[in-house]
Scaffold this motif. Structure first.
Motif, PDB file in Angstrom:
ATOM      1  N   HIS A 322       0.668  -1.164   0.014  1.00  0.00           N
ATOM      2  CA  HIS A 322      -0.023  -0.063  -0.194  1.00  0.00           C
ATOM      3  C   HIS A 322       0.702   1.276  -0.095  1.00  0.00           C
ATOM      4  CE1 HIS A 322       1.100  -0.222   4.015  1.00  0.00           C
ATOM      5  NE2 HIS A 322       1.001   1.242   4.117  1.00  0.00           N
ATOM      6  N   TYR A 323       2.330   1.130   0.434  1.00  0.00           N
ATOM      7  CA  TYR A 323       2.852   2.381   0.501  1.00  0.00           C
ATOM      8  C   TYR A 323       3.410   2.875  -0.562  1.00  0.00           C
ATOM      9  CZ  TYR A 323       5.927   5.563   3.046  1.00  0.00           C
ATOM     10  OH  TYR A 323       6.351   6.682   3.589  1.00  0.00           O
ATOM     11  N   ASN A 324       2.893   4.237  -0.912  1.00  0.00           N
ATOM     12  CA  ASN A 324       3.006   4.955  -2.217  1.00  0.00           C
ATOM     13  C   ASN A 324       3.356   6.289  -2.091  1.00  0.00           C
ATOM     14  OD1 ASN A 324       0.556   6.672  -1.710  1.00  0.00           O
ATOM     15  ND2 ASN A 324      -0.544   4.698  -1.775  1.00  0.00           N
ATOM     16  N   PRO A 325       3.579   7.066  -3.415  1.00  0.00           N
ATOM     17  CA  PRO A 325       4.031   8.444  -3.340  1.00  0.00           C
ATOM     18  C   PRO A 325       3.206   9.347  -2.446  1.00  0.00           C
ATOM     19  CG  PRO A 325       4.279   7.611  -5.331  1.00  0.00           C
ATOM     20  CD  PRO A 325       3.584   6.668  -4.527  1.00  0.00           C
ATOM     21  N   GLY A 326       1.877   9.097  -2.211  1.00  0.00           N
ATOM     22  CA  GLY A 326       1.013   9.702  -1.336  1.00  0.00           C
ATOM     23  C   GLY A 326       1.380   9.595  -0.051  1.00  0.00           C
ATOM     24  N   ASP A 327       1.811   8.560   0.387  1.00  0.00           N
ATOM     25  CA  ASP A 327       2.022   8.386   1.954  1.00  0.00           C
ATOM     26  C   ASP A 327       3.639   8.991   2.301  1.00  0.00           C
ATOM     27  OD1 ASP A 327       0.458   6.250   3.024  1.00  0.00           O
ATOM     28  OD2 ASP A 327       1.096   5.193   1.268  1.00  0.00           O
ATOM     29  N   VAL A 328       4.418   9.257   1.024  1.00  0.00           N
ATOM     30  CA  VAL A 328       5.534   9.920   1.265  1.00  0.00           C
ATOM     31  C   VAL A 328       5.379  11.365   1.628  1.00  0.00           C
ATOM     32  CG1 VAL A 328       7.611  10.774   0.103  1.00  0.00           C
ATOM     33  CG2 VAL A 328       6.815   8.302  -0.227  1.00  0.00           C
ATOM     34  N   ALA A 329       4.336  11.883   0.517  1.00  0.00           N
ATOM     35  CA  ALA A 329       3.954  13.334   0.807  1.00  0.00           C
ATOM     36  C   ALA A 329       3.447  13.543   1.935  1.00  0.00           C
ATOM     37  CB  ALA A 329       3.208  13.628  -0.257  1.00  0.00           C
ATOM     38  N   GLU A 330       2.615  12.723   2.674  1.00  0.00           N
ATOM     39  CA  GLU A 330       1.939  12.974   3.964  1.00  0.00           C
ATOM     40  C   GLU A 330       2.811  12.861   4.999  1.00  0.00           C
ATOM     41  OE1 GLU A 330      -2.550  10.985   3.063  1.00  0.00           O
ATOM     42  OE2 GLU A 330      -1.070   9.889   4.177  1.00  0.00           O
ATOM     43  N   CYS A 331       3.812  11.774   5.001  1.00  0.00           N
ATOM     44  CA  CYS A 331       4.985  11.763   5.949  1.00  0.00           C
ATOM     45  C   CYS A 331       5.664  13.217   5.845  1.00  0.00           C
ATOM     46  CB  CYS A 331       5.933  10.704   5.588  1.00  0.00           C
ATOM     47  SG  CYS A 331       7.524  10.504   6.643  1.00  0.00           S
ATOM     48  N   GLN A 332       6.257  13.625   4.747  1.00  0.00           N
ATOM     49  CA  GLN A 332       6.787  14.722   4.853  1.00  0.00           C
ATOM     50  C   GLN A 332       6.085  16.042   5.400  1.00  0.00           C
ATOM     51  OE1 GLN A 332       7.393  15.015   0.405  1.00  0.00           O
ATOM     52  NE2 GLN A 332       9.511  14.387   0.659  1.00  0.00           N
TER      53      GLN A 332
END
Length: 448
Positions: A322-332
């Motif tokens: 499930h981990y995707n670029p959207g998760d990266v942006a949210e984490c940032q």
């Protein structure tokens, strides 16, 4: 529980009498009618009888059942440490997990004698994981034809439901499934595939307990999940569990322990993990560094996160899919919020809004709430934009039962209270009442 063990009242009475004769050298004379009374809610008057009956029941079901779990008073009130210890023998780990999940199924509180979550309780399991002292299962043990696969498929289904509807809706079903599969594993050969799948299911059970505010129970599930992963030599799952421990410690106000656990996850698993798993571990590390105010360290972790997420996924486990670029942006975005850089956080969270899928309701609700907070923390707060994002969060949260979301929306609600002179902010306080946790004695400006 006698029905679970398939034992009649008569047989159980006879076996307790035999146990009393062997262990205590007494003729107990327990009758089947007394056992029937226990079934209907009566309690043994003698603590010794309670101890003997609980010990016999434990032997029958194959996992520990102390008198307190039955609502009985035993001979001692020792500290309840079920699930806190790391067992060296794989079968002992299974029995511990069966006992823990069995107690959870009966909806008895895991906490006895004031026991609660203690960050220090993670120390021995983490040290055992990092030093490799937990006994591995022999690689020549044949795998169950379908056991591990079936557990993983069911866990994946439960995860999708959790992401959409929240933890409390599905937790009873997950715990029942965990208990059933763990008991089945006790009776079968210990193979690495089944242990690895059970580790994933136990980790998920820990998350569900954490998100329903049963923190001591969650901690015990995490410890057993880590032990199962080490028995199976599943490095990526061990890293996943360690990062989950980090998340729990942070949520309960232990930032230093959280950082230590996040670094332990990196040390244990990063070099041997597929890129999506590496990304998840760096995600937790970045959060932990941000919570500790280490901006340079957090930025390095975020840079590493961006680097690994662009690589081919390789042989990634299904739980990391499930981990995707959207998760990266949210984490940032979340990390920049923790570092007090609201403007950059706003940019990342707006980017995440376009990238994250609608099925991730809890994740999206959390991100929208943080976006609303970022608008309020501008040099010149933008209340209208904050309300728009806040209402998005409330709408998403309406279908999700989650302590994490309740806490985040409560944080936003407190921030909105600073604008109580504005009519729109008072309207927010009214509309958000069902999804935030306010002290009962707190006056609501909207009601004045």
């Amino acid at each position: 529980m006698l029905a679970e063990a398939g034992v009649s009242d008569t047989r159980f009475a006879r076996q307790v009498n035999n146990r009393a004769k062997v262990q205590r050298r007494i003729e107990l004379g327990l009758a089947r009618t007394t056992v029937g009374h226990w079934r209907r809610g009566m309690k043994p008057r003698d603590p010794m009888v309670a101890e003997l009956a609980a010990a016999e029941l434990s032997a029958l079901v194959g996992y520990p059942v102390p008198p307190a779990d039955l609502g009985w008073r035993g001979e001692s009130y020792e500290r309840d440490d079920l699930g806190l210890a790391v067992a060296d023998v794989p079968d002992d780990t299974l029995r511990t997990l069966a006992g823990l999940s069995g107690r959870d199924m009966r909806r008895r509180d895991v906490l006895h004698d004031g026991a609660a979550f203690a960050a220090i309780a993670f120390a021995d399991p983490v040290l055992s994981s990092l030093t490799g002292v937990i006994r591995r299962i022999a690689s020549d043990v044949p795998a169950s034809p379908s056991g591990g696969t079936m557990i993983r498929d069911m866990t994946a289904t439960f995860r999708r439901l959790d992401a959409r509807f929240g933890s409390s809706e599905i937790r009873p079903q997950v715990v029942a499934f965990l208990h059933d599969r763990t008991r089945a594993a006790v009776d079968g050969p210990a193979d690495t595939d089944t242990f690895s799948a059970l580790a994933e299911l136990a980790q998920f059970s820990g998350w569900l307990a954490q998100d329903t505010s049963r923190q001591a129970l969650a901690q015990r599930y995490y410890i057993q999940a880590l032990t199962l992963a080490e028995h199976a030599d599943d490095v990526m799952m061990a890293g996943r569990v360690l990062s989950a421990m980090s998340d729990q410690a942070a949520a309960l106000g232990h930032p230093r322990h959280s950082l230590a656990l996040a670094r332990a996850a990196i040390d244990r698993a990063a070099r041997q993990s597929a890129p999506p798993v590496q990304a998840m571990l760096q995600d937790r590390l970045a959060w932990a560094l941000a919570r500790n105010g280490d901006e340079s360290g957090c930025l390095r972790a975020l840079a590493e996160l961006e680097r690994v997420i662009t690589r081919e996924p390789g042989d990634a486990p299904s739980w990391a899919g499930h981990y995707n670029p959207g998760d990266v942006a949210e984490c940032q975005g979340h990390c920049f919020m923790l570092l007090g850089r609201a403007v950059i956080a706003e940019q990342r969270l707006l980017e995440a809004r376009d990238l994250q899928g609608p099925a991730r309701a809890r994740t999206r609700a959390y991100a929208e709430a943080d976006l609303a907070l970022s608008y309020l923390r501008r040099p010149r707060p933008d209340l209208d934009a904050a309300l728009e994002a806040g209402y998005r969060a409330v709408e998403l949260a309406g279908s999700v039962s989650s302590t994490r979301i309740t806490n985040k929306l409560t944080e936003l609600d407190v921030a909105m209270a600073g604008f109580s002179k504005v009519v729109a902010a008072r309207e927010w306080r009214t509309r958000a009442t069902g999804v935030v946790a306010r002290p009962r004695d707190q006056a609501d400006p909207a009601a004045v």
